[in-house]
Design a protein around this motif. Sequence first.
Motif, PDB file in Angstrom:
ATOM      1  N   ASP A 343      -3.098 -14.236  -6.541  1.00  0.00           N
ATOM      2  CA  ASP A 343      -2.791 -14.959  -5.299  1.00  0.00           C
ATOM      3  C   ASP A 343      -1.303 -15.222  -5.107  1.00  0.00           C
ATOM      4  N   LEU A 344      -0.464 -14.700  -5.995  1.00  0.00           N
ATOM      5  CA  LEU A 344       0.970 -14.882  -5.808  1.00  0.00           C
ATOM      6  C   LEU A 344       1.439 -14.135  -4.559  1.00  0.00           C
ATOM      7  N   GLU A 345       2.449 -14.680  -3.909  1.00  0.00           N
ATOM      8  CA  GLU A 345       2.966 -14.022  -2.708  1.00  0.00           C
ATOM      9  C   GLU A 345       3.816 -12.807  -3.063  1.00  0.00           C
ATOM     10  N   LYS A 346       4.525 -12.887  -4.189  1.00  0.00           N
ATOM     11  CA  LYS A 346       5.398 -11.784  -4.584  1.00  0.00           C
ATOM     12  C   LYS A 346       5.159 -11.424  -6.048  1.00  0.00           C
ATOM     13  N   GLN A 347       5.504 -10.175  -6.378  1.00  0.00           N
ATOM     14  CA  GLN A 347       5.497  -9.676  -7.764  1.00  0.00           C
ATOM     15  C   GLN A 347       4.117  -9.763  -8.418  1.00  0.00           C
ATOM     16  N   LYS A 348       3.069  -9.528  -7.644  1.00  0.00           N
ATOM     17  CA  LYS A 348       1.727  -9.548  -8.237  1.00  0.00           C
ATOM     18  C   LYS A 348       1.582  -8.462  -9.291  1.00  0.00           C
ATOM     19  N   GLY A 349       2.040  -7.243  -8.933  1.00  0.00           N
ATOM     20  CA  GLY A 349       1.902  -6.136  -9.867  1.00  0.00           C
ATOM     21  C   GLY A 349       2.662  -6.369 -11.158  1.00  0.00           C
ATOM     22  N   LEU A 350       3.894  -6.886 -11.053  1.00  0.00           N
ATOM     23  CA  LEU A 350       4.704  -7.147 -12.245  1.00  0.00           C
ATOM     24  C   LEU A 350       4.054  -8.197 -13.132  1.00  0.00           C
ATOM     25  N   ARG A 351       3.600  -9.290 -12.530  1.00  0.00           N
ATOM     26  CA  ARG A 351       2.974 -10.353 -13.315  1.00  0.00           C
ATOM     27  C   ARG A 351       1.666  -9.904 -13.933  1.00  0.00           C
ATOM     28  N   ALA A 352       0.905  -9.082 -13.193  1.00  0.00           N
ATOM     29  CA  ALA A 352      -0.349  -8.555 -13.757  1.00  0.00           C
ATOM     30  C   ALA A 352      -0.058  -7.640 -14.940  1.00  0.00           C
ATOM     31  N   ALA A 353       1.013  -6.853 -14.830  1.00  0.00           N
ATOM     32  CA  ALA A 353       1.396  -5.976 -15.941  1.00  0.00           C
ATOM     33  C   ALA A 353       1.792  -6.790 -17.166  1.00  0.00           C
ATOM     34  N   GLU A 354       2.552  -7.881 -16.953  1.00  0.00           N
ATOM     35  CA  GLU A 354       2.942  -8.740 -18.071  1.00  0.00           C
ATOM     36  C   GLU A 354       1.723  -9.417 -18.688  1.00  0.00           C
TER      37      GLU A 354
END
Length: 413
Positions: A343-354
Motif C-alpha cells: 500500500d505504499l505510494e512509492k517504491q513498492k517494488g524496491l521495498r518488496a524486493a528488500e
Amino acid sequence: MPEEKEGADREAADTAIRRVAWISLAVNAGLVLVKLVLAGITGSLALEADAVHSFLDVLASVALLAGIWLSSRRSREFPYGLYKVENIVSVAIALLVFLTAWEIAVEALTGEGIALPFSGWVLVAVAALVPVPYLLGTWEVRVGTAYHSPSLIADGRQHRVDVLSTSVVFFALLARYVGIPIDHIAAVIIAVFIAYAGWGILKDSMRTLLDASIDHGTRDAIRSAILAEPMVIGIKDLTGRNSGRYIFVEAGVVMKQTDLAEAALVSERIQARIREQVQNVERAVIHAEAGERSHLRYAVPLSDLEGAISPHFGEAPYFALLDFGVKERRLERKEVIANPVRDLEKQKGLRAAELLLRQKPDVVVSRQPLAGKSPEYVFESARIMVRITDAERLADLIGEIEGEVREERAAGG
C-alpha cells in the motif's frame, strides 16, 4: 570516512570516561576529608573505617585514570592494544575492596575505640553524605555501560555499595546518640557489604581476562547482523570475546557460490553491519567459504491465498516461498507470507524486493519483466535469479519446475 568517524567516536568516549573519573576522584577526596573530621569529633570506629574506605576509593580513582590512559595505547609489542588494562584495573579495585573489608573487620573485632560525645548536627552531616556515593556510582555505571568501560562500571558499583556502609554508620551513630553502643557491630556489617561488592567486581573482570565468551544478547545481535546479508547461507562458527570495553569477533560463514573479490566485498558489508548493530567492536574477522545448497528457494508473488500468481510484483498482497530439493527438484516446503509494503505510494517494488532478501530466495518468479527496475538491481547484487513465467496458478508453476528435471534427464539419457 567510516574510520574517521570511528576514531572520533572513540576519542569522545575516552574524553567522557576521563571526565567522570576525574569527578569521581574529586568527590572521593572530599568524602575522605569530611569523614575524617567527623570521625575525629565522634571517635566512631565505624565512621573512621568508612573514611578509610573512601580513601581507598581515591586510590581506585587514580588507578582508574591510569588504566583508561594505558588502555588506549598501542605499540609494536602490543599490536592489539592494551585494552585489558582496564580489566586489570578492575581486579586491582576489587583487591582494594577486599583489603578495605579486612581492615575494617580487624579493627572492629580487636580495636577498642574512644567514644566521644557529639551534637545532633553530626547526625545531619552523616545523613547528608548517604546519597552522595549512590548518585556518583549510578552516574558512573550509566556512563560506563554506555561506553563499555569495565573499570568505570566497577568503580561505580563500589560507590553504590558505599551507600550501605554510610547508612550503617548513620544508624550506629544514631543508636549511640540514644545510648546504644553498636559501633563495632556496624563496622563488621560494613566489612561484609564491601567484601560482597568486591567479589562481584572481581568475578566480572576475571571473566574478561580469561577470554570468556561475550554475553548471549551481544552474540545474538552479531548473529542477526551476519544472517541479514543476502549472500550468506549459514554460519559455521561464531566466537567473540571482550577486551576492556572493546569486542573482538571471529565468524566462519557459508556464502553462495561467488568469486574471491565479491566474497571480500560481502565480508566488508558484514563487518560494517556488525559495527552498526553492536557498540565497541574493535575487530570483526569474517572467514568466508562457498557452500552448496541442499534446496533452492523460489519466491512467487500471489494475488490471493488460493494460489493465483499476481501479474504485479510490488503490489502483490502475498508471496509464496517454495523450497525445492536440488537433486530431485521436488517441492519440499511451501510458506506464504504477507506483503506489508503493497500500500505504499512509492517504491513498492524496491521495498518488496528488500522484504524478500530477508527470506534468502535463490530465484524470484515474476509474470512481468523486472529489467531496468529497482527490484532487478536488488536481486542482481544478491546473486538472485529472476525468472519470468506465463503460469497463472502456483500449482502450474510447481509442476513446471518439477517437470524441468524430468526433461533434463530424458534429454541426457
